[in-house]
Design a protein around this motif. Sequence first.
Motif, PDB file in Angstrom:
ATOM      1  N   SER A   1       0.816  -1.223   0.000  1.00 60.06           N
ATOM      2  CA  SER A   1       0.000   0.000   0.000  1.00 60.06           C
ATOM      3  C   SER A   1       0.848   1.271   0.000  1.00 60.06           C
ATOM      4  O   SER A   1       0.323   2.372  -0.208  1.00 60.06           O
ATOM      5  N   ASP A   2       2.146   1.143   0.233  1.00 58.12           N
ATOM      6  CA  ASP A   2       3.032   2.310   0.219  1.00 58.12           C
ATOM      7  C   ASP A   2       3.428   2.712  -1.205  1.00 58.12           C
ATOM      8  O   ASP A   2       3.997   3.782  -1.405  1.00 58.12           O
ATOM      9  N   LEU A   3       3.126   1.864  -2.160  1.00 56.61           N
ATOM     10  CA  LEU A   3       3.488   2.133  -3.549  1.00 56.61           C
ATOM     11  C   LEU A   3       2.435   3.016  -4.223  1.00 56.61           C
ATOM     12  O   LEU A   3       1.231   2.784  -4.083  1.00 56.61           O
ATOM     13  N   GLN A   4       2.912   4.016  -4.938  1.00 60.55           N
ATOM     14  CA  GLN A   4       2.035   4.877  -5.744  1.00 60.55           C
ATOM     15  C   GLN A   4       2.624   4.873  -7.156  1.00 60.55           C
ATOM     16  O   GLN A   4       3.192   5.863  -7.625  1.00 60.55           O
ATOM     17  N   LEU A   5       2.504   3.735  -7.815  1.00 61.08           N
ATOM     18  CA  LEU A   5       3.223   3.525  -9.071  1.00 61.08           C
ATOM     19  C   LEU A   5       2.718   4.418 -10.205  1.00 61.08           C
ATOM     20  O   LEU A   5       3.499   4.794 -11.083  1.00 61.08           O
ATOM     21  N   ARG A   6       1.460   4.769 -10.209  1.00 59.32           N
ATOM     22  CA  ARG A   6       0.953   5.678 -11.243  1.00 59.32           C
ATOM     23  C   ARG A   6       1.649   7.038 -11.167  1.00 59.32           C
ATOM     24  O   ARG A   6       1.909   7.676 -12.188  1.00 59.32           O
ATOM     25  N   GLU A   7       1.934   7.451  -9.942  1.00 61.01           N
ATOM     26  CA  GLU A   7       2.617   8.740  -9.734  1.00 61.01           C
ATOM     27  C   GLU A   7       4.130   8.590  -9.695  1.00 61.01           C
ATOM     28  O   GLU A   7       4.854   9.581  -9.621  1.00 61.01           O
ATOM     29  N   GLY A   8       4.609   7.334  -9.721  1.00 59.98           N
ATOM     30  CA  GLY A   8       6.042   7.105  -9.639  1.00 59.98           C
ATOM     31  C   GLY A   8       6.603   7.452  -8.275  1.00 59.98           C
ATOM     32  O   GLY A   8       7.720   7.961  -8.158  1.00 59.98           O
ATOM     33  N   LYS A   9       5.839   7.164  -7.223  1.00 58.06           N
ATOM     34  CA  LYS A   9       6.231   7.533  -5.865  1.00 58.06           C
ATOM     35  C   LYS A   9       6.212   6.311  -4.945  1.00 58.06           C
ATOM     36  O   LYS A   9       5.572   5.297  -5.234  1.00 58.06           O
ATOM     37  N   ILE A  10       6.903   6.458  -3.817  1.00 57.12           N
ATOM     38  CA  ILE A  10       6.845   5.437  -2.769  1.00 57.12           C
ATOM     39  C   ILE A  10       6.855   6.150  -1.429  1.00 57.12           C
ATOM     40  O   ILE A  10       7.607   7.103  -1.218  1.00 57.12           O
ATOM     41  N   MET A  11       5.981   5.721  -0.520  1.00 64.83           N
ATOM     42  CA  MET A  11       5.857   6.352   0.798  1.00 64.83           C
ATOM     43  C   MET A  11       6.753   5.630   1.790  1.00 64.83           C
ATOM     44  O   MET A  11       6.656   4.407   1.952  1.00 64.83           O
ATOM     45  N   ILE A  12       7.631   6.385   2.447  1.00 66.00           N
ATOM     46  CA  ILE A  12       8.498   5.830   3.473  1.00 66.00           C
ATOM     47  C   ILE A  12       7.975   6.317   4.817  1.00 66.00           C
ATOM     48  O   ILE A  12       7.898   7.518   5.065  1.00 66.00           O
ATOM     49  N   HIS A  13       7.603   5.394   5.685  1.00 62.85           N
ATOM     50  CA  HIS A  13       7.025   5.776   6.969  1.00 62.85           C
ATOM     51  C   HIS A  13       8.102   6.095   7.992  1.00 62.85           C
ATOM     52  O   HIS A  13       9.222   5.605   7.904  1.00 62.85           O
ATOM     53  N   ALA A  14       7.749   6.916   8.955  1.00 63.97           N
ATOM     54  CA  ALA A  14       8.690   7.316  10.006  1.00 63.97           C
ATOM     55  C   ALA A  14       9.103   6.110  10.830  1.00 63.97           C
ATOM     56  O   ALA A  14       8.288   5.253  11.169  1.00 63.97           O
ATOM     57  N   LYS A  15      10.387   6.051  11.121  1.00 66.37           N
ATOM     58  CA  LYS A  15      10.920   5.047  12.035  1.00 66.37           C
ATOM     59  C   LYS A  15      11.537   5.793  13.202  1.00 66.37           C
ATOM     60  O   LYS A  15      11.545   7.019  13.238  1.00 66.37           O
ATOM     61  N   ARG A  16      12.083   5.064  14.140  1.00 66.41           N
ATOM     62  CA  ARG A  16      12.647   5.719  15.318  1.00 66.41           C
ATOM     63  C   ARG A  16      13.758   6.690  14.949  1.00 66.41           C
ATOM     64  O   ARG A  16      13.910   7.745  15.534  1.00 66.41           O
ATOM     65  N   ARG A  17      14.548   6.344  13.907  1.00 67.77           N
ATOM     66  CA  ARG A  17      15.711   7.154  13.564  1.00 67.77           C
ATOM     67  C   ARG A  17      15.514   8.023  12.326  1.00 67.77           C
ATOM     68  O   ARG A  17      16.381   8.818  11.985  1.00 67.77           O
ATOM     69  N   THR A  18      14.397   7.846  11.640  1.00 66.80           N
ATOM     70  CA  THR A  18      14.194   8.610  10.411  1.00 66.80           C
ATOM     71  C   THR A  18      12.759   9.128  10.315  1.00 66.80           C
ATOM     72  O   THR A  18      11.839   8.575  10.909  1.00 66.80           O
ATOM     73  N   ALA A  19      12.584  10.184   9.519  1.00 67.72           N
ATOM     74  CA  ALA A  19      11.281  10.824   9.354  1.00 67.72           C
ATOM     75  C   ALA A  19      10.551  10.241   8.137  1.00 67.72           C
ATOM     76  O   ALA A  19      11.168   9.653   7.240  1.00 67.72           O
ATOM     77  N   ALA A  20       9.255  10.438   8.103  1.00 70.01           N
ATOM     78  CA  ALA A  20       8.454   9.996   6.958  1.00 70.01           C
ATOM     79  C   ALA A  20       8.736  10.895   5.759  1.00 70.01           C
ATOM     80  O   ALA A  20       9.043  12.083   5.919  1.00 70.01           O
ATOM     81  N   ARG A  21       8.621  10.322   4.563  1.00 67.83           N
ATOM     82  CA  ARG A  21       8.812  11.111   3.351  1.00 67.83           C
ATOM     83  C   ARG A  21       8.247  10.362   2.164  1.00 67.83           C
ATOM     84  O   ARG A  21       8.173   9.133   2.165  1.00 67.83           O
ATOM     85  N   ASN A  22       7.852  11.114   1.152  1.00 66.19           N
ATOM     86  CA  ASN A  22       7.340  10.555  -0.094  1.00 66.19           C
ATOM     87  C   ASN A  22       8.438  10.722  -1.139  1.00 66.19           C
ATOM     88  O   ASN A  22       8.834  11.841  -1.445  1.00 66.19           O
ATOM     89  N   MET A  23       8.939   9.621  -1.698  1.00 68.42           N
ATOM     90  CA  MET A  23      10.100   9.694  -2.575  1.00 68.42           C
ATOM     91  C   MET A  23       9.748   9.318  -4.012  1.00 68.42           C
ATOM     92  O   MET A  23       8.850   8.490  -4.263  1.00 68.42           O
ATOM     93  N   THR A  24      10.460   9.928  -4.947  1.00 63.93           N
ATOM     94  CA  THR A  24      10.243   9.676  -6.365  1.00 63.93           C
ATOM     95  C   THR A  24      11.043   8.456  -6.813  1.00 63.93           C
ATOM     96  O   THR A  24      12.216   8.310  -6.466  1.00 63.93           O
ATOM     97  N   LEU A  25      10.396   7.595  -7.586  1.00 65.87           N
ATOM     98  CA  LEU A  25      11.055   6.424  -8.156  1.00 65.87           C
ATOM     99  C   LEU A  25      11.570   6.748  -9.545  1.00 65.87           C
ATOM    100  O   LEU A  25      10.963   7.543 -10.278  1.00 65.87           O
ATOM    101  N   GLU A  26      12.681   6.124  -9.929  1.00 68.65           N
ATOM    102  CA  GLU A  26      13.144   6.226 -11.308  1.00 68.65           C
ATOM    103  C   GLU A  26      12.172   5.439 -12.188  1.00 68.65           C
ATOM    104  O   GLU A  26      11.524   4.486 -11.737  1.00 68.65           O
ATOM    105  N   SER A  27      12.079   5.809 -13.456  1.00 72.49           N
ATOM    106  CA  SER A  27      11.103   5.151 -14.346  1.00 72.49           C
ATOM    107  C   SER A  27      11.352   3.651 -14.459  1.00 72.49           C
ATOM    108  O   SER A  27      10.402   2.849 -14.449  1.00 72.49           O
ATOM    109  N   PHE A  28      12.616   3.240 -14.531  1.00 67.96           N
ATOM    110  CA  PHE A  28      12.901   1.813 -14.656  1.00 67.96           C
ATOM    111  C   PHE A  28      12.547   1.065 -13.368  1.00 67.96           C
ATOM    112  O   PHE A  28      12.224  -0.127 -13.402  1.00 67.96           O
TER     113      PHE A  28
END
Length: 308
Positions: free
Chosen positions: A171-198
């Motif tokens: 459910s974290d994949l947004q392939l139509r938009e070429g995005k992937i959602m990374i959820h917050a962990k103890r050491r890192t913050a949440a962010r929405n990242m762009t995927l390369e086309s390949f």
Amino acid sequence: MLPDYSKFREYLVIKRYSTATIETVIRAVNYLRQWADKENIPELEDISYSDMLDFMKWSSRGGASQRTVSGYLTHVRKYYEWLISEGMIKENPVSSIKVQSIKRRAYYDILSAAQLEELYQHYTTNITNEPGKMLPPQEMNILSRRRNRVILSLLVYQGLRVEEVAALKTSDLQLREGKIMIHAKRRTAARNMTLESFQVYEIMDYLHEVRKQLLPEGVITDQLFVQRDGGQNFYGVTQTLLKQLRQINGRIKNLDQIRTSVITQWLKQHDLRKVQHLAGHKYVSSTEAYKQNVLEGLQEAVNRYHPL
């Protein structure tokens, strides 16, 4: 008898510090209180900037290293931040103190952008025993390598931590938009990242073919990366991947080295705040620490091409 830190503990919990960190902070505050008692300072609220400098000297004379003293200040600073939030004091006596001459640890042998790219491009999904000689078909092993290639792409192009990869859901994949959602962990913050086309195409292939074949019959899960035996030991997957990567580049020590190299390369291309977001650092100081790698790389280039 130790003071009651229950309200301070609640503050640290709200700030989302781990249980281990909270206990470390409380120990540091108790250590400061031990010094204050020796100095006949009844309340920690009464400690001034100059008192804090004396505390640092006392800690050093007691055998504490500069790094340890710096750690004390980091933890004690949280206590005074809490006192300010409670309206008990107006100024933090630690806020402007910084221990000098503490060298940050070196972050690994940094891989260049070309070497990172090479890791991904040279990671094949074929099973070979020696150059030019194919082993008999091993379908499940090939499927595992196809999954691992997708994992590798997220390490090389998005600079993800291993724990972030392990936590990914379909459910974290947004392939139509070429995005992937990374959820917050103890050491890192949440962010929405762009995927390369390949990457989008490879992830689609993994979802529609590889993942379905790796999943044991009857097993239903939202976990993105699955194992052929239905196991949950993602550490085993990453250790296998690590061994395979060392066959491509013998300099590879661990998978954190890849993330560190990616962040270092980002710092050459983007401003500090953007890299902080891409890396998921909660504090910009964490990103700044990687600047050392950039400077060391520049110095190496100077030494190589302009020897004195």
